[in-house]
Write a protein that holds these residues in place. Structure first.
Motif, PDB file in Angstrom:
ATOM      1  N   VAL A   1       0.867  -1.485  -0.069  1.00  9.28           N
ATOM      2  CA  VAL A   1       0.029  -0.064  -0.223  1.00  9.28           C
ATOM      3  C   VAL A   1       1.074   1.225  -0.161  1.00  9.28           C
ATOM      4  N   GLU A   2       0.753   1.901  -1.155  1.00  8.22           N
ATOM      5  CA  GLU A   2       1.407   3.377  -0.940  1.00  8.22           C
ATOM      6  C   GLU A   2       0.978   4.175  -0.480  1.00  8.22           C
ATOM      7  N   ARG A   3       1.033   5.444   0.292  1.00 10.17           N
ATOM      8  CA  ARG A   3       0.648   6.074   1.187  1.00 10.17           C
ATOM      9  C   ARG A   3       0.687   7.475   1.270  1.00 10.17           C
ATOM     10  N   GLY A   4       1.559   7.498   0.512  1.00  9.14           N
ATOM     11  CA  GLY A   4       1.921   9.282  -0.275  1.00  9.14           C
ATOM     12  C   GLY A   4       2.820  10.203   1.040  1.00  9.14           C
ATOM     13  N   ALA A   5       3.233  10.591   0.502  1.00 11.80           N
ATOM     14  CA  ALA A   5       4.282  12.232   1.368  1.00 11.80           C
ATOM     15  C   ALA A   5       2.506  12.979   2.204  1.00 11.80           C
ATOM     16  N   LYS A   6       2.235  13.252   1.209  1.00 11.31           N
ATOM     17  CA  LYS A   6       0.321  13.708   1.915  1.00 11.31           C
ATOM     18  C   LYS A   6      -0.099  13.167   3.113  1.00 11.31           C
ATOM     19  N   PHE A   7      -0.197  11.529   3.263  1.00 13.00           N
ATOM     20  CA  PHE A   7      -0.269  10.404   4.305  1.00 13.00           C
ATOM     21  C   PHE A   7       0.173  10.542   5.375  1.00 13.00           C
ATOM     22  N   GLU A   8       1.689  10.597   5.574  1.00 19.05           N
ATOM     23  CA  GLU A   8       3.000  10.359   6.348  1.00 19.05           C
ATOM     24  C   GLU A   8       2.718  12.144   6.641  1.00 19.05           C
ATOM     25  N   ASP A   9       3.046  13.104   6.492  1.00 22.26           N
ATOM     26  CA  ASP A   9       2.792  14.513   6.644  1.00 22.26           C
ATOM     27  C   ASP A   9       1.423  14.318   7.868  1.00 22.26           C
ATOM     28  N   ALA A  10       0.764  14.199   7.276  1.00 18.14           N
ATOM     29  CA  ALA A  10      -0.838  14.441   8.151  1.00 18.14           C
ATOM     30  C   ALA A  10      -0.760  13.343   9.892  1.00 18.14           C
ATOM     31  N   PHE A  11       0.003  11.803   9.342  1.00 22.24           N
ATOM     32  CA  PHE A  11      -0.333  10.615  10.611  1.00 22.24           C
ATOM     33  C   PHE A  11      -0.473  11.043  11.667  1.00 22.24           C
ATOM     34  N   ARG A  12      -0.281  10.855  12.597  1.00 20.12           N
ATOM     35  CA  ARG A  12      -0.281  11.067  13.656  1.00 20.12           C
ATOM     36  C   ARG A  12      -0.218   9.664  15.146  1.00 20.12           C
ATOM     37  N   VAL A  13       0.274   8.952  16.016  1.00 18.59           N
ATOM     38  CA  VAL A  13      -0.196   8.190  16.864  1.00 18.59           C
ATOM     39  C   VAL A  13      -0.173   9.288  17.803  1.00 18.59           C
ATOM     40  N   ASN A  14      -1.755   8.909  18.941  1.00 22.08           N
ATOM     41  CA  ASN A  14      -1.084   9.626  19.741  1.00 22.08           C
ATOM     42  C   ASN A  14      -1.610   8.680  20.897  1.00 22.08           C
ATOM     43  N   VAL A  15      -0.499   9.057  21.921  1.00 27.91           N
ATOM     44  CA  VAL A  15      -0.263   7.951  22.759  1.00 27.91           C
ATOM     45  C   VAL A  15      -0.375   7.751  24.125  1.00 27.91           C
ATOM     46  N   ASN A  16      -1.775   8.561  23.915  1.00 28.38           N
ATOM     47  CA  ASN A  16      -3.261   8.284  25.628  1.00 28.38           C
ATOM     48  C   ASN A  16      -3.736   7.332  24.842  1.00 28.38           C
ATOM     49  N   THR A  17      -4.519   8.030  23.140  1.00 29.88           N
ATOM     50  CA  THR A  17      -5.145   6.758  23.003  1.00 29.88           C
ATOM     51  C   THR A  17      -5.298   6.264  22.005  1.00 29.88           C
ATOM     52  N   ALA A  18      -4.590   5.540  21.225  1.00 32.04           N
ATOM     53  CA  ALA A  18      -3.582   4.917  20.653  1.00 32.04           C
ATOM     54  C   ALA A  18      -3.949   2.995  20.360  1.00 32.04           C
ATOM     55  N   SER A  19      -4.515   2.640  19.849  1.00 33.13           N
ATOM     56  CA  SER A  19      -4.302   0.772  20.364  1.00 33.13           C
ATOM     57  C   SER A  19      -3.281   0.964  18.907  1.00 33.13           C
ATOM     58  N   TRP A  20      -3.532  -0.917  20.194  1.00 30.61           N
ATOM     59  CA  TRP A  20      -2.117  -1.395  18.886  1.00 30.61           C
ATOM     60  C   TRP A  20      -2.143  -1.657  17.746  1.00 30.61           C
ATOM     61  N   ILE A  21      -3.502  -1.742  17.633  1.00 33.06           N
ATOM     62  CA  ILE A  21      -3.003  -1.825  15.734  1.00 33.06           C
ATOM     63  C   ILE A  21      -2.922  -0.268  15.248  1.00 33.06           C
ATOM     64  N   GLU A  22      -2.538   0.586  15.470  1.00 40.60           N
ATOM     65  CA  GLU A  22      -2.867   2.507  15.427  1.00 40.60           C
ATOM     66  C   GLU A  22      -0.714   2.790  15.556  1.00 40.60           C
ATOM     67  N   TRP A  23      -0.643   1.835  16.765  1.00 37.61           N
ATOM     68  CA  TRP A  23       0.659   1.841  16.887  1.00 37.61           C
ATOM     69  C   TRP A  23       2.122   1.096  15.973  1.00 37.61           C
ATOM     70  N   MET A  24       1.182   0.395  15.471  1.00 41.22           N
ATOM     71  CA  MET A  24       2.208  -0.559  14.276  1.00 41.22           C
ATOM     72  C   MET A  24       2.125  -0.330  13.196  1.00 41.22           C
ATOM     73  N   GLN A  25       1.521   0.842  12.890  1.00 44.31           N
ATOM     74  CA  GLN A  25       1.493   1.690  11.721  1.00 44.31           C
ATOM     75  C   GLN A  25       3.067   2.386  11.532  1.00 44.31           C
ATOM     76  N   LEU A  26       3.657   2.526  12.527  1.00 44.23           N
ATOM     77  CA  LEU A  26       4.954   2.648  12.453  1.00 44.23           C
ATOM     78  C   LEU A  26       5.642   1.533  12.599  1.00 44.23           C
ATOM     79  N   GLU A  27       7.026   1.748  11.532  1.00 48.17           N
ATOM     80  CA  GLU A  27       7.885   0.456  11.344  1.00 48.17           C
ATOM     81  C   GLU A  27       8.512   0.563  12.256  1.00 48.17           C
ATOM     82  N   GLN A  28       9.042   0.810  12.969  1.00 41.98           N
ATOM     83  CA  GLN A  28       9.805   0.264  14.398  1.00 41.98           C
ATOM     84  C   GLN A  28       9.712   0.054  15.798  1.00 41.98           C
ATOM     85  N   ILE A  29       7.593  -0.691  14.997  1.00 44.18           N
ATOM     86  CA  ILE A  29       7.065  -0.679  16.696  1.00 44.18           C
ATOM     87  C   ILE A  29       6.008  -2.054  15.864  1.00 44.18           C
TER      88      ILE A  29
END
Length: 86
Positions: A1-29
């Motif tokens: 799946v290609e997300r593109g630069a626009k997605f990467e610029d807008a993507f954020r993980v809220n450390v106090n509300t993110a599910s484990w699935i959201e955390w896994m969107q980060l390459e290092q997690i």
């Protein structure tokens, strides 16, 4: 799946509300670390700063600095506005 630069610029993980699935969107997690982060938050309460993630086994200074650009934080008493978060 290609997300593109626009997605990467807008993507954020809220450390106090993110599910484990959201955390896994980060390459290092991976799945184990994602579950550890959520479990730590549930057991020890919300993170007061992004730096508090270091209390989670598996997140050291190097990992934290790699994921920091995509992290945001909010607290239960705050209203969040994603377009201004950072």
């Amino acid at each position: 799946v290609e997300r593109g630069a626009k997605f990467e610029d807008a993507f954020r993980v809220n450390v106090n509300t993110a599910s484990w699935i959201e955390w896994m969107q980060l390459e290092q997690i991976g799945i184990t670390l994602a579950h550890r982060i959520v479990a730590d938050r549930e057991l020890n309460g919300p993170f007061t700063s992004v730096d508090d993630l270091r209390r989670v086994s598996g997140i050291g200074e190097r990992t934290l600095e790699q994921i920091r650009p995509w992290l945001t934080i909010s607290h239960e008493h705050e209203e969040t506005y994603p377009e201004f978060a950072r």
